[in-house]
Design a protein around this motif. Sequence first.
Motif, PDB file in Angstrom:
ATOM      1  N   GLU A 149      -0.645 -10.439  -7.123  1.00 39.09           N
ATOM      2  CA  GLU A 149       0.548  -9.854  -7.118  1.00 39.09           C
ATOM      3  C   GLU A 149       0.765  -9.901  -5.836  1.00 39.09           C
ATOM      4  O   GLU A 149       0.575 -10.100  -4.768  1.00 39.09           O
ATOM      5  N   ILE A 166      -3.331  -6.490  -6.885  1.00 37.19           N
ATOM      6  CA  ILE A 166      -4.025  -7.292  -8.297  1.00 37.19           C
ATOM      7  C   ILE A 166      -4.035  -8.789  -7.389  1.00 37.19           C
ATOM      8  O   ILE A 166      -3.168  -8.863  -6.788  1.00 37.19           O
ATOM      9  N   PHE A 182       1.277  -1.106   0.045  1.00 31.97           N
ATOM     10  CA  PHE A 182       0.186  -0.361  -0.204  1.00 31.97           C
ATOM     11  C   PHE A 182       1.068   1.277  -0.073  1.00 31.97           C
ATOM     12  O   PHE A 182       0.648   1.661  -0.571  1.00 31.97           O
ATOM     13  N   ARG A 224       2.649   1.458  -3.721  1.00 28.39           N
ATOM     14  CA  ARG A 224       2.016   1.296  -4.596  1.00 28.39           C
ATOM     15  C   ARG A 224       0.819   2.665  -4.646  1.00 28.39           C
ATOM     16  O   ARG A 224       0.074   2.852  -5.318  1.00 28.39           O
ATOM     17  N   GLY A 225       0.336   2.400  -3.621  1.00 23.03           N
ATOM     18  CA  GLY A 225      -0.912   3.719  -3.154  1.00 23.03           C
ATOM     19  C   GLY A 225      -1.726   3.209  -3.487  1.00 23.03           C
ATOM     20  O   GLY A 225      -3.317   3.677  -4.152  1.00 23.03           O
ATOM     21  N   ARG A 226      -2.243   1.798  -3.779  1.00 21.56           N
ATOM     22  CA  ARG A 226      -3.682   1.161  -4.138  1.00 21.56           C
ATOM     23  C   ARG A 226      -3.074  -0.204  -3.108  1.00 21.56           C
ATOM     24  O   ARG A 226      -2.043  -0.871  -3.328  1.00 21.56           O
ATOM     25  N   ILE A 227      -4.542  -0.853  -3.609  1.00 19.64           N
ATOM     26  CA  ILE A 227      -4.514  -2.472  -3.264  1.00 19.64           C
ATOM     27  C   ILE A 227      -3.948  -3.407  -4.259  1.00 19.64           C
ATOM     28  O   ILE A 227      -4.069  -3.127  -5.682  1.00 19.64           O
TER      29      ILE A 227
END
Length: 94
Positions: free
Chosen positions: A94, A91, A83, A86-89
């Motif tokens: 991954e 996939i 998090f 990359r600032g996202r959840i």
Amino acid sequence: MTSSGTFQKFFDQRELRNWIDRTLQAQSVPAAPGIFYVFRDERDRTQLVASRFRRRLAAPRLSNSSELYNEHEQLLQPLMEFFRDRGRIPIYDE
């Protein structure tokens, strides 16, 4: 004058409190807009006012989510780093 011939006066909160205090010769306590408490015994009024400002001390409690996180912090650490980086959840693959 109302339609039935009566007189109606609208008070603002301060005006109503002053009228109650003067009329009853006692210090009123506002409870809500247009609602006041008046006590016969000054000690009762003082107790009510004090109770409104008394702090209720309680030991801090951890929420369920905080407890679960603390239990599984090492397991969740790679996810938290993902998090952060990359600032996202992630996939699915991954």
